[in-house]
Design an enzyme around this catalytic site. Structure first.
Site, PDB file in Angstrom:
ATOM      1  N   ASP A 167      -1.746 -14.533  12.169  1.00 11.47           N
ATOM      2  CA  ASP A 167      -0.456 -13.986  11.746  1.00 11.47           C
ATOM      3  C   ASP A 167      -0.399 -13.990  10.227  1.00 11.47           C
ATOM      4  O   ASP A 167      -1.381 -14.352   9.560  1.00 11.47           O
ATOM      5  CB  ASP A 167       0.711 -14.771  12.374  1.00 11.47           C
ATOM      6  CG  ASP A 167       1.892 -13.853  12.671  1.00 11.47           C
ATOM      7  OD1 ASP A 167       2.399 -13.219  11.720  1.00 11.47           O
ATOM      8  OD2 ASP A 167       2.291 -13.748  13.840  1.00 11.47           O
ATOM      9  N   HIS A 236       1.622  -8.259  10.945  1.00  5.27           N
ATOM     10  CA  HIS A 236       1.330  -9.695  11.081  1.00  5.27           C
ATOM     11  C   HIS A 236      -0.093 -10.018  10.607  1.00  5.27           C
ATOM     12  O   HIS A 236      -0.789 -10.822  11.224  1.00  5.27           O
ATOM     13  CB  HIS A 236       1.529 -10.155  12.536  1.00  5.27           C
ATOM     14  CG  HIS A 236       2.975 -10.158  12.961  1.00  5.27           C
ATOM     15  ND1 HIS A 236       3.854 -11.130  12.562  1.00  5.27           N
ATOM     16  CD2 HIS A 236       3.688  -9.300  13.723  1.00  5.27           C
ATOM     17  CE1 HIS A 236       5.049 -10.871  13.074  1.00  5.27           C
ATOM     18  NE2 HIS A 236       4.979  -9.761  13.784  1.00  5.27           N
ATOM     19  N   GLU A 299       6.038  -5.480  15.811  1.00  6.25           N
ATOM     20  CA  GLU A 299       6.735  -5.616  14.533  1.00  6.25           C
ATOM     21  C   GLU A 299       5.890  -5.159  13.336  1.00  6.25           C
ATOM     22  O   GLU A 299       5.777  -5.887  12.349  1.00  6.25           O
ATOM     23  CB  GLU A 299       7.146  -7.086  14.328  1.00  6.25           C
ATOM     24  CG  GLU A 299       8.092  -7.587  15.381  1.00  6.25           C
ATOM     25  CD  GLU A 299       8.491  -9.049  15.189  1.00  6.25           C
ATOM     26  OE1 GLU A 299       9.676  -9.352  15.357  1.00  6.25           O
ATOM     27  OE2 GLU A 299       7.618  -9.884  14.868  1.00  6.25           O
TER      28      GLU A 299
END
Ligand code: ACM
Length: 536
Positions: A167, A236, A299
């Protein structure tokens, strides 16, 4: 008595006593399960549990029945576990342990005689995918703690560990070809305190070597748990970009992220970046035998692609409509590479957007039920993990008492009420696409095993019942069984959240979560999923 609740359990009068003379005999195909059970019981009874015909012993036998199913009968003559496969026998052995007093989980009680009630149990799981996501990227979980967590999953008959390895805040997997990924990407200068707080000024880091991974995968496999690795992209990825700036969109170097939230720094869409991640995944598939490999896809902010002349040129060159299509193109390239290795891509429900998910991709659907319904109806296998029901990093009670009051309230009862098949799919053939479900433990605000225990338990026990047991929920029975289960967790050294709230040392005064009202939170989820609902 048992969690998750078996399909059928009849108790009879009488008890069989296991002691240091107890024998354990297994069919050759179940020898590994026998070795595991010996390893668990022997330190308690003080016996070696040798194979042998002694009456009153434990027998593991192969019988025709569905995968993962087992039958367990206990009577004066002995305890018999029957299963068609090692997984079924393993679950029978886990149930046998739960029927013993909690002391059976204490390894230093050698010499104990353990009463086992006479029972007949028939059991099999409702779903094949009974998962838990663990985020070891935001806060690293040392290997020994991860192995302990795998054991706790096995106690609850969960069988998929979705390991979120990379991440913005850390890259946790050694890649031989790119040592900077862990040399640089596994370490950060400091961490944000709470969701919005200042930096703590304390470096954080860690990663699993490839030898560690082989050990973790083998340890999990012995407990019938598949480790599904996640290499999250194209969002990420700040830790990877910090290690390899050529993967990003900016000319300025980046640090491994030290704050939480959805950052703007994402991969570029150049061929060399695709090739880099294909090389990474070549090592990943070598390490993880799982048929499923997750590439995240959640995301991914599009700001940098909008502002980048190179990204805009890629969109034109590739004949794409926009940035959402560019994300689909990247996911598609990586998924084809995994398919060439004979692996199926797993991605979060965002990969349904743009040009849609690659063929045969499995969707882990986290934003309420929307992704589950869209995925199933468009012919994708799907694993629901809705944030509205099974995000175990969310707070467990209203008020200011929780150690980190983050997200909306999800109590044990809320998790227990979770139904993996959304009502919009009830009675629909597409419901067959729901492979099971998965709870999620994101760790921005979980920085130790103690904190992980507090967030995971006992809600993970409630979750286990939603994926293993029948759809007919039994809240009162669950509550009763949970009382006994908490004694088991105590014996196992699990620092679960007490029903009455955190104990004084479990409080973390001054650590703020993200204080959201339920309605505001739901409005946000609804906004996130607009592209899905509007078909874009
Ligand atoms: C997620 O919670 N971003 C999958």
């Amino acid at each position: 008595m048992v969690i998750p609740k078996p399909v059928r359990l009849d108790t009879r009068p009488g008890r069989l006593v296991l002691d240091r003379h107890t024998t354990l005999t297994a069919a050759p195909a179940l020898a590994e399960v026998a070795a595991w059970l010996r390893g668990e019981l022997s330190p308690v009874t003080g016996g070696e549990l040798p194979p042998g015909p002694r009456p009153g012993g434990i027998t593991l036998a192969v019988r025709e029945m569905p995968p993962e199913a087992y039958r367990l009968s206990v009577e004066d003559g002995g305890a018999l576990i029957e299963a068609a496969d090692a997984a079924g026998a393993f679950y029978g052995a886990q149930t046998l342990r739960q029927l013993l007093p909690p002391e059976a989980y204490r390894k230093a009680a050698a010499g104990r005689s353990l009463p086992l009630p006479h029972v007949r149990i028939e059991d099999r799981p409702r779903f094949a995918w009974r998962g838990c996501l663990l985020d070891v990227a935001r806060n690293f979980l040392p290997k020994a703690d991860l192995l302990r967590f795998i054991d706790l999953m096995a106690v609850h008959k969960l069988n998929v560990l979705h390991l979120h390895l990379t991440d913005d805040q850390g890259w946790r997997l050694e890649i031989r070809r790119y040592p900077r990924l862990t040399g640089v990407g596994a370490w950060r200068r400091e961490s944000q305190v709470g969701w919005n707080g200042p930096g703590d000024g304390r470096p954080h880091g860690g990663y699993y070597s490839q030898d560690d991974v082989r050990e973790i995968v083998a340890y999990a496999a012995r407990r019938h748990i598949t480790v599904v690795p996640e290499i999250d992209l194209p969002g990420h990825t700040q830790a990877a970009i910090a290690a390899h700036p050529e993967l990003g969109n900016l000319d300025t170097p980046l640090d491994v992220a030290t704050t939480w939230g959805v950052g703007p720094n994402v991969l570029n869409a150049e061929e060399h970046t695709v090739a880099f991640f294909q090389n990474v995944l070549d090592e990943v598939v070598e390490l993880f035998p799982s048929p499923y490999i997750s590439i995240g896809g959640d995301e991914c902010r599009k700001d940098q692609w909008r502002a980048s002349p190179a990204a805009q040129r890629r969109i034109r060159e590739l004949g794409l409509r926009d940035e959402a299509d560019l994300q689909s193109w990247i996911i598609g390239r990586i998924a084809s590479h995994l398919a060439a290795h004979g692996r199926r891509t797993v991605g979060w429900d965002e990969i349904l957007e743009g040009r849609g998910a690659p063929e045969h991709a499995v969707i882990t659907s986290w934003r309420d039920d929307h992704g589950t319904v869209v995925a199933a109806k468009s012919g994708h296998d799907v694993v629901p993990c809705p944030n509205t029901s099974v995000y175990l990093d969310y707070r467990q009670a209203p008020g200011d008492e929780e150690p980190v009051p983050f997200g909306t309230v999800l109590t044990v009862d809320d998790v227990y009420a979770f139904e993996p098949i959304p009502s919009a799919l009830a009675g629909d053939r597409a419901a067959r696409r729901v492979l099971g479900a998965q709870c999620c433990l994101w760790t921005e605000l979980i920085d130790s095993t103690r904190q992980l225990d507090y967030m995971a338990f006992p809600r993970l026990a409630a979750f286990a019942e939603t994926v293993w047991s029948s759809e007919d929920r039994d809240p009162a029975g669950f509550r009763r069984r949970l009382g006994a289960h908490l004694d088991r967790l105590t014996a196992l050294g699990v620092e679960y959240r007490p029903e009455t709230g955190p104990l004084p040392w479990q409080r973390r005064p001054g650590v703020a979560g993200r204080p959201e009202e339920d309605d505001a939170w739901q409005a946000k989820v609804s906004e996130w999923t607009r592209p899905l609902r509007e078909g874009r």
